[in-house]
Design a protein around this motif. Structure first.
Motif, PDB file in Angstrom:
ATOM      1  N   PRO A 191       0.802  -1.223   0.000  1.00  0.00           N
ATOM      2  CA  PRO A 191       0.000   0.000   0.000  1.00  0.00           C
ATOM      3  C   PRO A 191       0.835   1.274   0.000  1.00  0.00           C
ATOM      4  N   VAL A 192       0.416   2.251  -0.790  1.00  0.00           N
ATOM      5  CA  VAL A 192       1.052   3.556  -0.846  1.00  0.00           C
ATOM      6  C   VAL A 192       0.678   4.333   0.408  1.00  0.00           C
ATOM      7  N   SER A 193       1.637   5.008   1.034  1.00  0.00           N
ATOM      8  CA  SER A 193       1.345   5.798   2.218  1.00  0.00           C
ATOM      9  C   SER A 193       0.780   7.157   1.827  1.00  0.00           C
ATOM     10  N   ALA A 194       0.054   7.765   2.755  1.00  0.00           N
ATOM     11  CA  ALA A 194      -0.489   9.100   2.486  1.00  0.00           C
ATOM     12  C   ALA A 194       0.640  10.099   2.285  1.00  0.00           C
ATOM     13  N   ALA A 195       1.734   9.946   3.044  1.00  0.00           N
ATOM     14  CA  ALA A 195       2.852  10.881   2.923  1.00  0.00           C
ATOM     15  C   ALA A 195       3.490  10.813   1.542  1.00  0.00           C
ATOM     16  N   SER A 196       3.701   9.602   1.024  1.00  0.00           N
ATOM     17  CA  SER A 196       4.327   9.474  -0.294  1.00  0.00           C
ATOM     18  C   SER A 196       3.371   9.937  -1.395  1.00  0.00           C
ATOM     19  N   SER A 225      -1.149  16.922   5.348  1.00  0.00           N
ATOM     20  CA  SER A 225      -2.449  17.354   5.869  1.00  0.00           C
ATOM     21  C   SER A 225      -3.328  17.929   4.768  1.00  0.00           C
ATOM     22  N   ARG A 226      -2.730  18.748   3.888  1.00  0.00           N
ATOM     23  CA  ARG A 226      -3.514  19.319   2.788  1.00  0.00           C
ATOM     24  C   ARG A 226      -3.985  18.233   1.840  1.00  0.00           C
ATOM     25  N   PHE A 227      -3.108  17.270   1.557  1.00  0.00           N
ATOM     26  CA  PHE A 227      -3.481  16.171   0.664  1.00  0.00           C
ATOM     27  C   PHE A 227      -4.647  15.379   1.246  1.00  0.00           C
ATOM     28  N   GLN A 228      -4.565  15.027   2.507  1.00  0.00           N
ATOM     29  CA  GLN A 228      -5.622  14.204   3.093  1.00  0.00           C
ATOM     30  C   GLN A 228      -6.953  14.956   3.149  1.00  0.00           C
ATOM     31  N   HIS A 229      -6.893  16.254   3.391  1.00  0.00           N
ATOM     32  CA  HIS A 229      -8.123  17.048   3.374  1.00  0.00           C
ATOM     33  C   HIS A 229      -8.714  17.087   1.970  1.00  0.00           C
ATOM     34  N   LEU A 230      -7.864  17.340   0.971  1.00  0.00           N
ATOM     35  CA  LEU A 230      -8.341  17.421  -0.406  1.00  0.00           C
ATOM     36  C   LEU A 230      -8.855  16.070  -0.886  1.00  0.00           C
ATOM     37  N   PHE A 231      -8.183  14.982  -0.526  1.00  0.00           N
ATOM     38  CA  PHE A 231      -8.614  13.638  -0.938  1.00  0.00           C
ATOM     39  C   PHE A 231     -10.005  13.346  -0.391  1.00  0.00           C
ATOM     40  N   ALA A 232     -10.207  13.584   0.905  1.00  0.00           N
ATOM     41  CA  ALA A 232     -11.522  13.314   1.512  1.00  0.00           C
ATOM     42  C   ALA A 232     -12.599  14.185   0.884  1.00  0.00           C
ATOM     43  N   GLU A 233     -12.261  15.421   0.573  1.00  0.00           N
ATOM     44  CA  GLU A 233     -13.222  16.335  -0.048  1.00  0.00           C
ATOM     45  C   GLU A 233     -13.623  15.858  -1.444  1.00  0.00           C
TER      46      GLU A 233
END
Length: 266
Positions: free
Chosen positions: A176-181, A191-199
Protein backbone atom coordinates in the motif's frame (compact mmCIF):
# COMPACT_ATOMS: atom_id res chain seq x y z
CA UNK A 1 -53.94 -3.78 -15.54
CA UNK A 2 -51.73 -0.76 -14.82
CA UNK A 3 -49.22 -2.30 -12.45
CA UNK A 4 -45.99 -2.36 -14.49
CA UNK A 5 -44.56 -5.15 -12.30
CA UNK A 6 -47.00 -7.59 -13.90
CA UNK A 7 -45.02 -7.26 -17.13
CA UNK A 8 -41.64 -8.09 -15.64
CA UNK A 9 -40.07 -11.50 -15.90
CA UNK A 10 -40.31 -13.62 -12.79
CA UNK A 11 -37.17 -14.18 -10.77
CA UNK A 12 -35.30 -17.44 -11.50
CA UNK A 13 -35.78 -20.18 -8.93
CA UNK A 14 -33.34 -19.96 -5.99
CA UNK A 15 -30.04 -21.63 -6.75
CA UNK A 16 -30.56 -21.66 -10.54
CA UNK A 17 -28.08 -18.83 -11.19
CA UNK A 18 -24.81 -18.14 -9.42
CA UNK A 19 -23.79 -14.67 -8.25
CA UNK A 20 -21.75 -12.37 -10.48
CA UNK A 21 -18.72 -10.37 -9.35
CA UNK A 22 -16.99 -8.18 -11.93
CA UNK A 23 -14.05 -5.88 -11.20
CA UNK A 24 -13.27 -3.39 -13.97
CA UNK A 25 -10.94 -0.42 -14.31
CA UNK A 26 -13.54 2.17 -13.31
CA UNK A 27 -16.30 0.16 -11.68
CA UNK A 28 -17.21 -3.07 -9.92
CA UNK A 29 -20.45 -5.02 -9.99
CA UNK A 30 -22.11 -7.61 -7.78
CA UNK A 31 -25.39 -9.29 -8.70
CA UNK A 32 -26.88 -12.11 -6.69
CA UNK A 33 -29.29 -13.16 -3.93
CA UNK A 34 -28.78 -11.36 -0.62
CA UNK A 35 -30.62 -11.11 2.66
CA UNK A 36 -29.87 -8.54 5.35
CA UNK A 37 -26.58 -6.65 5.20
CA UNK A 38 -25.71 -4.83 8.42
CA UNK A 39 -24.90 -1.11 8.41
CA UNK A 40 -21.82 -0.36 6.30
CA UNK A 41 -20.39 2.41 4.14
CA UNK A 42 -18.36 2.24 0.95
CA UNK A 43 -15.42 4.30 -0.23
CA UNK A 44 -17.15 4.89 -3.58
CA UNK A 45 -20.73 5.73 -4.63
CA UNK A 46 -23.02 2.77 -5.30
CA UNK A 47 -26.19 2.04 -7.26
CA UNK A 48 -28.53 -0.53 -5.69
CA UNK A 49 -31.23 -2.21 -7.75
CA UNK A 50 -33.77 -4.88 -6.84
CA UNK A 51 -33.89 -6.97 -10.02
CA UNK A 52 -37.38 -8.41 -9.53
CA UNK A 53 -38.94 -6.39 -6.77
CA UNK A 54 -38.42 -3.82 -4.02
CA UNK A 55 -36.12 -4.04 -1.04
CA UNK A 56 -35.90 -2.31 2.33
CA UNK A 57 -33.21 0.33 2.78
CA UNK A 58 -32.15 2.39 5.79
CA UNK A 59 -29.73 5.31 5.47
CA UNK A 60 -27.55 6.34 8.42
CA UNK A 61 -29.83 4.71 10.99
CA UNK A 62 -32.94 6.67 9.97
CA UNK A 63 -36.34 5.23 9.02
CA UNK A 64 -36.62 2.27 6.65
CA UNK A 65 -37.60 2.95 3.01
CA UNK A 66 -39.18 0.47 0.63
CA UNK A 67 -37.65 1.09 -2.79
CA UNK A 68 -36.64 -0.48 -6.09
CA UNK A 69 -33.41 1.45 -6.70
CA UNK A 70 -31.12 3.80 -4.79
CA UNK A 71 -27.86 5.72 -5.11
CA UNK A 72 -25.71 5.97 -1.98
CA UNK A 73 -22.73 8.38 -1.95
CA UNK A 74 -19.28 7.38 -0.72
CA UNK A 75 -18.95 7.42 3.05
CA UNK A 76 -22.70 7.25 3.78
CA UNK A 77 -23.72 4.35 6.03
CA UNK A 78 -26.64 2.18 4.97
CA UNK A 79 -28.18 -1.24 5.49
CA UNK A 80 -30.66 -3.22 3.44
CA UNK A 81 -32.83 -6.32 3.52
CA UNK A 82 -34.02 -7.95 0.30
CA UNK A 83 -35.12 -11.29 1.74
CA UNK A 84 -33.00 -13.59 -0.43
CA UNK A 85 -33.91 -12.04 -3.79
CA UNK A 86 -31.27 -10.86 -6.30
CA UNK A 87 -29.82 -7.39 -5.79
CA UNK A 88 -27.49 -5.56 -8.18
CA UNK A 89 -24.82 -3.35 -6.62
CA UNK A 90 -22.74 -1.18 -8.96
CA UNK A 91 -19.67 0.52 -7.44
CA UNK A 92 -18.29 3.54 -9.32
CA UNK A 93 -14.61 4.48 -8.96
CA UNK A 94 -13.80 8.20 -8.47
CA UNK A 95 -11.42 8.09 -11.43
CA UNK A 96 -14.45 7.55 -13.67
CA UNK A 97 -17.11 9.86 -12.24
CA UNK A 98 -18.85 10.95 -9.07
CA UNK A 99 -22.17 10.18 -7.44
CA UNK A 100 -23.95 12.41 -9.96
CA UNK A 101 -23.14 9.95 -12.75
CA UNK A 102 -25.35 7.32 -11.07
CA UNK A 103 -28.29 9.64 -10.45
CA UNK A 104 -29.67 9.28 -14.02
CA UNK A 105 -30.02 5.53 -13.39
CA UNK A 106 -32.80 6.03 -10.83
CA UNK A 107 -36.18 7.48 -11.78
CA UNK A 108 -38.13 10.13 -9.88
CA UNK A 109 -35.85 9.73 -6.89
CA UNK A 110 -36.30 11.49 -3.57
CA UNK A 111 -33.45 12.55 -1.29
CA UNK A 112 -33.11 10.59 1.96
CA UNK A 113 -30.30 11.50 4.37
CA UNK A 114 -27.90 12.19 1.52
CA UNK A 115 -28.93 9.22 -0.65
CA UNK A 116 -31.35 9.01 -3.58
CA UNK A 117 -34.23 6.54 -3.16
CA UNK A 118 -36.55 5.61 -6.04
CA UNK A 119 -39.34 3.23 -7.00
CA UNK A 120 -37.81 2.51 -10.43
CA UNK A 121 -34.42 2.48 -12.14
CA UNK A 122 -32.46 1.47 -15.24
CA UNK A 123 -32.30 -2.21 -14.28
CA UNK A 124 -32.95 -4.05 -17.56
CA UNK A 125 -29.28 -4.47 -18.48
CA UNK A 126 -28.39 -5.61 -14.97
CA UNK A 127 -31.21 -8.16 -15.07
CA UNK A 128 -29.98 -9.44 -18.45
CA UNK A 129 -26.46 -9.82 -17.07
CA UNK A 130 -27.80 -11.94 -14.23
CA UNK A 131 -30.04 -14.12 -16.38
CA UNK A 132 -27.54 -14.76 -19.21
CA UNK A 133 -25.27 -17.65 -18.18
CA UNK A 134 -22.66 -16.40 -20.64
CA UNK A 135 -22.72 -12.80 -19.42
CA UNK A 136 -19.21 -12.88 -17.95
CA UNK A 137 -17.96 -12.61 -21.53
CA UNK A 138 -19.69 -9.24 -22.05
CA UNK A 139 -20.26 -7.82 -18.57
CA UNK A 140 -17.51 -5.21 -18.95
CA UNK A 141 -18.91 -3.88 -22.22
CA UNK A 142 -22.42 -3.86 -20.78
CA UNK A 143 -21.41 -1.78 -17.76
CA UNK A 144 -19.45 0.60 -20.01
CA UNK A 145 -22.59 1.16 -22.10
CA UNK A 146 -24.69 1.79 -19.00
CA UNK A 147 -22.21 4.29 -17.59
CA UNK A 148 -21.80 6.02 -20.95
CA UNK A 149 -25.58 6.53 -20.93
CA UNK A 150 -25.53 7.98 -17.41
CA UNK A 151 -22.34 10.01 -17.82
CA UNK A 152 -23.78 11.93 -20.75
CA UNK A 153 -26.26 13.35 -18.26
CA UNK A 154 -24.00 14.14 -15.33
CA UNK A 155 -20.29 14.91 -15.32
CA UNK A 156 -17.84 16.28 -12.80
CA UNK A 157 -14.18 17.17 -12.81
CA UNK A 158 -11.94 15.46 -10.26
CA UNK A 159 -8.96 17.48 -9.04
CA UNK A 160 -6.10 16.38 -11.28
CA UNK A 161 -3.71 15.86 -8.37
CA UNK A 162 -6.12 13.42 -6.71
CA UNK A 163 -6.90 11.80 -10.06
CA UNK A 164 -3.15 11.25 -10.58
CA UNK A 165 -2.79 9.57 -7.18
CA UNK A 166 -5.76 7.31 -7.87
CA UNK A 167 -4.36 6.27 -11.25
CA UNK A 168 -0.95 5.58 -9.73
CA UNK A 169 -2.53 3.33 -7.08
CA UNK A 170 -4.16 1.00 -9.60
CA UNK A 171 -1.23 -1.38 -10.24
CA UNK A 172 -0.09 -1.29 -6.59
CA UNK A 173 -2.14 -3.17 -4.03
CA UNK A 174 0.25 -5.68 -2.45
CA UNK A 175 2.37 -2.84 -0.94
CA UNK A 176 0.00 0.00 0.00
CA UNK A 177 1.05 3.56 -0.85
CA UNK A 178 1.34 5.80 2.22
CA UNK A 179 -0.49 9.10 2.49
CA UNK A 180 2.85 10.88 2.92
CA UNK A 181 4.33 9.47 -0.29
CA UNK A 182 1.09 10.15 -2.21
CA UNK A 183 1.10 13.75 -0.97
CA UNK A 184 4.73 14.21 -1.91
CA UNK A 185 4.12 12.86 -5.42
CA UNK A 186 1.69 15.72 -6.14
CA UNK A 187 3.51 18.46 -4.25
CA UNK A 188 1.16 18.78 -1.28
CA UNK A 189 1.69 18.60 2.45
CA UNK A 190 0.32 15.47 4.05
CA UNK A 191 -2.45 17.35 5.87
CA UNK A 192 -3.51 19.32 2.79
CA UNK A 193 -3.48 16.17 0.66
CA UNK A 194 -5.62 14.20 3.09
CA UNK A 195 -8.12 17.05 3.37
CA UNK A 196 -8.34 17.42 -0.41
CA UNK A 197 -8.61 13.64 -0.94
CA UNK A 198 -11.52 13.31 1.51
CA UNK A 199 -13.22 16.33 -0.05
CA UNK A 200 -12.89 14.98 -3.59
CA UNK A 201 -13.44 11.23 -3.02
CA UNK A 202 -15.82 11.33 -0.05
CA UNK A 203 -13.77 9.20 2.35
CA UNK A 204 -10.28 9.44 3.90
CA UNK A 205 -7.28 8.21 1.92
CA UNK A 206 -6.61 5.24 4.22
CA UNK A 207 -10.19 4.04 3.93
CA UNK A 208 -10.15 4.25 0.14
CA UNK A 209 -6.83 2.36 0.12
CA UNK A 210 -8.51 -0.54 1.95
CA UNK A 211 -11.32 -0.49 -0.62
CA UNK A 212 -8.74 -0.62 -3.42
CA UNK A 213 -7.13 -3.71 -1.88
CA UNK A 214 -10.52 -5.39 -1.40
CA UNK A 215 -11.30 -4.77 -5.07
CA UNK A 216 -7.99 -6.36 -5.97
CA UNK A 217 -8.69 -9.42 -3.81
CA UNK A 218 -12.16 -9.82 -5.32
CA UNK A 219 -10.60 -9.56 -8.78
CA UNK A 220 -8.18 -12.36 -7.89
CA UNK A 221 -11.08 -14.53 -6.67
CA UNK A 222 -13.03 -13.83 -9.87
CA UNK A 223 -10.13 -15.22 -11.91
CA UNK A 224 -10.03 -18.45 -9.88
CA UNK A 225 -7.85 -17.84 -6.81
CA UNK A 226 -9.02 -19.24 -3.48
CA UNK A 227 -9.73 -16.69 -0.75
CA UNK A 228 -6.41 -17.20 1.02
CA UNK A 229 -4.38 -16.67 -2.16
CA UNK A 230 -6.56 -13.73 -3.19
CA UNK A 231 -6.08 -12.08 0.20
CA UNK A 232 -2.28 -12.44 0.05
CA UNK A 233 -2.11 -11.21 -3.54
CA UNK A 234 -3.94 -8.03 -2.53
CA UNK A 235 -1.60 -7.35 0.38
CA UNK A 236 -3.71 -8.58 3.31
CA UNK A 237 -1.67 -10.27 6.03
CA UNK A 238 -3.94 -13.33 6.03
CA UNK A 239 -7.45 -14.47 5.16
CA UNK A 240 -8.75 -13.37 8.58
CA UNK A 241 -7.58 -9.81 7.92
CA UNK A 242 -9.28 -9.88 4.52
CA UNK A 243 -12.48 -11.38 6.00
CA UNK A 244 -12.65 -8.68 8.69
CA UNK A 245 -12.15 -5.89 6.14
CA UNK A 246 -14.73 -7.41 3.78
CA UNK A 247 -17.40 -7.72 6.48
CA UNK A 248 -16.76 -4.17 7.68
CA UNK A 249 -17.00 -2.81 4.13
CA UNK A 250 -19.94 -4.86 2.82
CA UNK A 251 -21.91 -5.60 5.99
CA UNK A 252 -21.77 -9.36 5.33
CA UNK A 253 -19.14 -12.14 5.16
CA UNK A 254 -17.18 -12.75 1.97
CA UNK A 255 -17.75 -16.48 1.58
CA UNK A 256 -21.37 -16.60 0.33
CA UNK A 257 -20.73 -14.23 -2.56
CA UNK A 258 -17.19 -15.32 -3.50
CA UNK A 259 -17.37 -19.09 -3.18
CA UNK A 260 -20.22 -19.52 -5.69
CA UNK A 261 -19.04 -17.17 -8.43
CA UNK A 262 -20.19 -17.64 -11.99
CA UNK A 263 -17.43 -18.56 -14.42
CA UNK A 264 -17.09 -18.01 -18.15
CA UNK A 265 -17.98 -21.65 -18.72
CA UNK A 266 -21.20 -21.85 -16.66
Amino acid sequence: MSDRRLYERAAPAPGVLKPIWHVGAGSSLFIGPLNHNAPHAHSVPVLLGGLYGPFRLRIAGTAWHRCRAAVVPAGVSYEFDIGGSPLAVLYLEPTLAGTGALAPLVRNAVEASGALVAQAGELRLLRELYEDRGSMAWVGAGIDDLLTFSNRRARRRLDQRIAGVLRAMQPHHESPVSAASAASSVGLSSSRFQHLFAEQVGVPFRRYRTWHRLRSAIGEAVTGSNLTAAAHAAGFSDQAHFAHSFRRTFGAPASPSLLMLRSLTD
